[in-house]
Design a protein around this motif. Structure first.
Motif, PDB file in Angstrom:
ATOM      1  N   VAL A 289      43.481  38.506  34.164  1.00 11.99           N
ATOM      2  CA  VAL A 289      43.281  37.032  34.386  1.00 11.99           C
ATOM      3  C   VAL A 289      42.629  36.660  33.106  1.00 11.99           C
ATOM      4  CG1 VAL A 289      43.128  37.293  37.212  1.00 11.99           C
ATOM      5  CG2 VAL A 289      40.840  37.438  35.734  1.00 11.99           C
ATOM      6  N   MET A 290      42.816  35.362  33.121  1.00 13.63           N
ATOM      7  CA  MET A 290      42.396  34.662  31.889  1.00 13.63           C
ATOM      8  C   MET A 290      41.733  33.583  32.321  1.00 13.63           C
ATOM      9  SD  MET A 290      44.247  32.621  28.770  1.00 13.63           S
ATOM     10  CE  MET A 290      45.337  34.195  28.384  1.00 13.63           C
ATOM     11  N   LEU A 291      40.370  33.257  32.041  1.00 18.52           N
ATOM     12  CA  LEU A 291      39.489  31.843  31.863  1.00 18.52           C
ATOM     13  C   LEU A 291      40.272  31.053  30.675  1.00 18.52           C
ATOM     14  CD1 LEU A 291      36.055  32.978  32.381  1.00 18.52           C
ATOM     15  CD2 LEU A 291      37.484  32.699  34.304  1.00 18.52           C
ATOM     16  N   TRP A 292      40.350  29.773  31.207  1.00 20.20           N
ATOM     17  CA  TRP A 292      40.357  28.672  30.313  1.00 20.20           C
ATOM     18  C   TRP A 292      39.955  27.448  30.743  1.00 20.20           C
ATOM     19  CZ3 TRP A 292      44.504  24.861  29.953  1.00 20.20           C
ATOM     20  CH2 TRP A 292      45.206  24.846  31.043  1.00 20.20           C
ATOM     21  N   SER A 293      39.908  26.596  29.660  1.00 16.89           N
ATOM     22  CA  SER A 293      39.344  25.112  30.193  1.00 16.89           C
ATOM     23  C   SER A 293      40.421  24.212  29.671  1.00 16.89           C
ATOM     24  CB  SER A 293      37.971  24.818  29.424  1.00 16.89           C
ATOM     25  OG  SER A 293      36.994  25.728  29.980  1.00 16.89           O
ATOM     26  N   THR A 294      40.458  22.993  30.600  1.00 18.05           N
ATOM     27  CA  THR A 294      41.243  21.901  30.159  1.00 18.05           C
ATOM     28  C   THR A 294      40.517  20.646  30.818  1.00 18.05           C
ATOM     29  OG1 THR A 294      43.372  20.924  30.066  1.00 18.05           O
ATOM     30  CG2 THR A 294      42.760  22.320  31.974  1.00 18.05           C
TER      31      THR A 294
ATOM     32  N   ALA B 110      43.879  31.504  34.981  1.00 17.45           N
ATOM     33  CA  ALA B 110      45.323  32.105  35.208  1.00 17.45           C
ATOM     34  C   ALA B 110      45.355  33.529  35.417  1.00 17.45           C
ATOM     35  CB  ALA B 110      45.984  31.545  33.912  1.00 17.45           C
ATOM     36  N   ARG B 111      46.496  33.855  35.865  1.00 15.88           N
ATOM     37  CA  ARG B 111      46.851  35.489  36.135  1.00 15.88           C
ATOM     38  C   ARG B 111      48.037  35.620  35.814  1.00 15.88           C
ATOM     39  NH1 ARG B 111      45.777  36.282  42.198  1.00 15.88           N
ATOM     40  NH2 ARG B 111      47.840  35.150  42.157  1.00 15.88           N
ATOM     41  N   SER B 112      48.225  36.977  35.030  1.00 10.24           N
ATOM     42  CA  SER B 112      49.472  37.488  34.528  1.00 10.24           C
ATOM     43  C   SER B 112      50.191  37.954  35.827  1.00 10.24           C
ATOM     44  CB  SER B 112      49.091  38.539  33.621  1.00 10.24           C
ATOM     45  OG  SER B 112      50.495  39.066  33.161  1.00 10.24           O
ATOM     46  N   VAL B 113      51.691  37.578  35.926  1.00  8.15           N
ATOM     47  CA  VAL B 113      52.157  38.142  37.101  1.00  8.15           C
ATOM     48  C   VAL B 113      52.767  39.463  36.754  1.00  8.15           C
ATOM     49  CG1 VAL B 113      54.606  37.780  38.111  1.00  8.15           C
ATOM     50  CG2 VAL B 113      53.383  35.753  37.331  1.00  8.15           C
ATOM     51  N   THR B 114      52.833  40.124  35.604  1.00 10.17           N
ATOM     52  CA  THR B 114      53.207  41.290  35.254  1.00 10.17           C
ATOM     53  C   THR B 114      51.889  42.298  35.136  1.00 10.17           C
ATOM     54  OG1 THR B 114      53.236  40.905  32.796  1.00 10.17           O
ATOM     55  CG2 THR B 114      55.363  40.658  34.278  1.00 10.17           C
ATOM     56  N   GLY B 115      50.708  41.759  35.016  1.00 11.79           N
ATOM     57  CA  GLY B 115      49.756  42.617  34.561  1.00 11.79           C
ATOM     58  C   GLY B 115      49.516  42.964  33.240  1.00 11.79           C
ATOM     59  N   THR B 116      50.352  42.195  32.307  1.00 13.71           N
ATOM     60  CA  THR B 116      50.315  42.541  30.859  1.00 13.71           C
ATOM     61  C   THR B 116      49.942  41.113  30.230  1.00 13.71           C
ATOM     62  OG1 THR B 116      52.751  41.897  30.388  1.00 13.71           O
ATOM     63  CG2 THR B 116      52.213  44.101  31.276  1.00 13.71           C
ATOM     64  N   LEU B 117      49.589  41.178  28.861  1.00  9.37           N
ATOM     65  CA  LEU B 117      49.356  39.983  28.070  1.00  9.37           C
ATOM     66  C   LEU B 117      50.524  39.131  28.034  1.00  9.37           C
ATOM     67  CD1 LEU B 117      47.141  38.673  26.207  1.00  9.37           C
ATOM     68  CD2 LEU B 117      48.184  40.031  24.126  1.00  9.37           C
TER      69      LEU B 117
ATOM     70  N   GLN C 256      49.045  29.896  37.033  1.00  9.69           N
ATOM     71  CA  GLN C 256      47.862  29.074  37.101  1.00  9.69           C
ATOM     72  C   GLN C 256      47.293  29.107  38.492  1.00  9.69           C
ATOM     73  OE1 GLN C 256      46.754  28.117  34.148  1.00  9.69           O
ATOM     74  NE2 GLN C 256      48.677  28.833  33.417  1.00  9.69           N
ATOM     75  N   LEU C 257      45.982  29.289  38.572  1.00 12.76           N
ATOM     76  CA  LEU C 257      45.205  29.272  39.705  1.00 12.76           C
ATOM     77  C   LEU C 257      44.127  27.923  40.033  1.00 12.76           C
ATOM     78  CD1 LEU C 257      44.359  33.060  39.867  1.00 12.76           C
ATOM     79  CD2 LEU C 257      46.448  32.030  40.740  1.00 12.76           C
ATOM     80  N   ASP C 258      43.694  27.894  41.218  1.00  7.78           N
ATOM     81  CA  ASP C 258      42.755  26.859  41.397  1.00  7.78           C
ATOM     82  C   ASP C 258      41.644  26.865  40.354  1.00  7.78           C
ATOM     83  OD1 ASP C 258      44.425  25.855  43.394  1.00  7.78           O
ATOM     84  OD2 ASP C 258      43.383  26.907  44.942  1.00  7.78           O
ATOM     85  N   PRO C 259      41.382  25.800  40.007  1.00  8.96           N
ATOM     86  CA  PRO C 259      39.929  25.560  38.925  1.00  8.96           C
ATOM     87  C   PRO C 259      38.776  26.360  39.714  1.00  8.96           C
ATOM     88  CG  PRO C 259      41.086  23.626  39.180  1.00  8.96           C
ATOM     89  CD  PRO C 259      41.928  24.595  40.218  1.00  8.96           C
ATOM     90  N   LEU C 260      37.734  26.966  38.929  1.00 10.35           N
ATOM     91  CA  LEU C 260      36.742  27.556  39.486  1.00 10.35           C
ATOM     92  C   LEU C 260      35.660  26.454  39.506  1.00 10.35           C
ATOM     93  CD1 LEU C 260      36.813  30.668  37.368  1.00 10.35           C
ATOM     94  CD2 LEU C 260      37.489  30.389  39.905  1.00 10.35           C
ATOM     95  N   VAL C 261      35.360  25.633  38.532  1.00 13.76           N
ATOM     96  CA  VAL C 261      34.133  24.651  38.296  1.00 13.76           C
ATOM     97  C   VAL C 261      34.780  23.340  37.795  1.00 13.76           C
ATOM     98  CG1 VAL C 261      31.733  24.404  37.406  1.00 13.76           C
ATOM     99  CG2 VAL C 261      32.464  26.761  38.082  1.00 13.76           C
ATOM    100  N   GLY C 262      34.487  22.171  38.251  1.00 13.55           N
ATOM    101  CA  GLY C 262      34.856  21.163  37.626  1.00 13.55           C
ATOM    102  C   GLY C 262      33.250  20.169  37.337  1.00 13.55           C
ATOM    103  N   ASP C 263      33.156  19.214  37.425  1.00 12.60           N
ATOM    104  CA  ASP C 263      32.076  18.332  36.956  1.00 12.60           C
ATOM    105  C   ASP C 263      31.724  18.418  35.654  1.00 12.60           C
ATOM    106  OD1 ASP C 263      31.682  17.338  39.848  1.00 12.60           O
ATOM    107  OD2 ASP C 263      30.734  19.378  40.432  1.00 12.60           O
ATOM    108  N   ASP C 264      32.925  18.176  34.820  1.00 16.55           N
ATOM    109  CA  ASP C 264      32.608  18.227  33.387  1.00 16.55           C
ATOM    110  C   ASP C 264      32.094  19.498  32.857  1.00 16.55           C
ATOM    111  OD1 ASP C 264      32.967  17.139  30.842  1.00 16.55           O
ATOM    112  OD2 ASP C 264      30.957  16.195  30.824  1.00 16.55           O
ATOM    113  N   SER C 265      32.543  20.649  33.335  1.00 14.61           N
ATOM    114  CA  SER C 265      31.934  22.049  33.134  1.00 14.61           C
ATOM    115  C   SER C 265      33.180  22.826  32.424  1.00 14.61           C
ATOM    116  CB  SER C 265      31.578  22.567  34.156  1.00 14.61           C
ATOM    117  OG  SER C 265      30.420  21.747  34.907  1.00 14.61           O
TER     118      SER C 265
END
Length: 324
Positions: free
Chosen positions: A242-247, A258-265, A271-280
């Motif tokens: 999985v990969m954390l990222w921000s937008t 996000a998560r790799s479908v194949t488990g490789t880079l 793309q999965l549901d956001p973890l934290v909002g509120d300008d974070s």
């Protein structure tokens, strides 16, 4: 003009700071099991910290509650490709082959790049460099004083270290939306000693792939902008990559995953549901000495108000979620 508080004065490091006291952006924590100390890294600047140049600061803690510092662990040297007064962003430190490697985004605002810029900004030298030290407390020294690791004609930021299944090192980073309009996450394979790259960039995904409308059309613009920031990679207990990222979402910074479908880079990435909002956002995860997963990020986005916040995480096997 300096914006002074005791928690941001590297000339007088001291104990007793709380995270709410420490102006911080793009935080990164290393849990050093050998000493039982947590190290928090963040950028240091003349305006906020009274430094004579930009660099990287570290704070130390044994319990994640009380912090000692700040200590200067890196300062942009004279004679390097980056200007010492133009910024040091998104520092992170990785143990690798017996030494410690600092990944930090540096700049030279007076060295323009060719091409069309977006969002009212300009194209200039920006990219992640690598510095090395024998201690988590530095001092870190640049490995290449001539340029960043990604291609010099690319405006990039927020590089991180990833070791693939074969044990090969990569830098995963963000290709700046200022240059591409639709920001991307890309990767280059590194030399074994991390002193440079040995591949051209590969594309992982674009900012517009977020599962919500995260684009912004500037006034008078003809193309929407999609931000990509803060990429970090982890394996779940179920061996999912999985990969954390921000937008952004509706103009507010958001921490997503996000998560790799194949488990490789190479992916493809979903793309999965956001973890934290509120300008974070621009978070990373680490494990406490007791084994719990923690997410640290900054909120709100703008300095000097930005502060670190901690969230306990749950490893579901398929992904990570904020513990309820």
């Amino acid at each position: 003009m300096n914006v002074y508080n005791a928690a941001s004065d590297p000339a007088n490091p001291r104990p007793g700071h709380k995270l709410a006291d420490i102006p911080a952006h793009d935080p990164f924590v290393v849990a050093d099991a050998a000493t039982g100390i947590y190290y928090l890294y963040t950028g240091g600047s003349p305006r906020l910290h009274g430094m004579d140049r930009y660099g990287v600061l570290a704070y130390k803690s044994r319990d994640l509650a009380d912090w000692e510092g700040p200590y200067v662990v890196f300062a942009i040297p004279d004679g390097a490709w980056a200007h010492p007064l133009h910024g040091a962003w998104a520092p992170e430190v990785h143990a690798y082959n017996g030494r410690y490697y600092l990944f930090v985004t540096l700049h030279h605002n007076d060295r323009p790049l060719e091409g069309e810029a977006h969002g009212g900004y300009r194209l200039q030298w920006r990219g992640t460099a690598i510095a090395v030290a024998d201690s988590l407390e530095g001092p870190f020294e640049l490995m290449d004083r001539e340029g960043p690791i990604p291609p010099l004609n690319h405006m990039t930021l927020d590089g991180t270290l990833y070791i693939d299944e074969a044990g090969c090192p990569w830098m995963v980073y963000c290709h700046e939306w200022v240059q591409t309009a639709d920001g991307t996450i890309e990767a280059v394979r590194l030399k074994e000693d991390l002193s440079g790259r040995v591949s051209e960039p590969i594309h992982l995904f674009s900012g517009s792939e977020a599962p919500w409308d995260n684009g912004e059309l500037p006034a008078g613009g003809s193309r929407s902008m999609y931000v990509t920031d803060g990429c970090q990679l982890y394996r779940t207990s179920g061996n999912k990559l999985v990969m954390l990222w921000s937008t952004y979402e509706a103009g507010s910074y958001v921490q997503t995953i996000a998560r790799s479908v194949t488990g490789t880079l190479e992916g493809p990435w979903e793309q999965l549901d956001p973890l934290v909002g509120d300008d974070s956002g621009h978070g990373m995860m680490f494990r406490t000495f007791e084994g719990a997963w923690m997410l640290i990020l900054h909120s709100p986005f703008r300095m000097p108000e930005s502060r670190c916040k901690l969230y306990e995480m749950t490893d579901s096997g398929d992904s990570f979620v904020v513990k309820s």
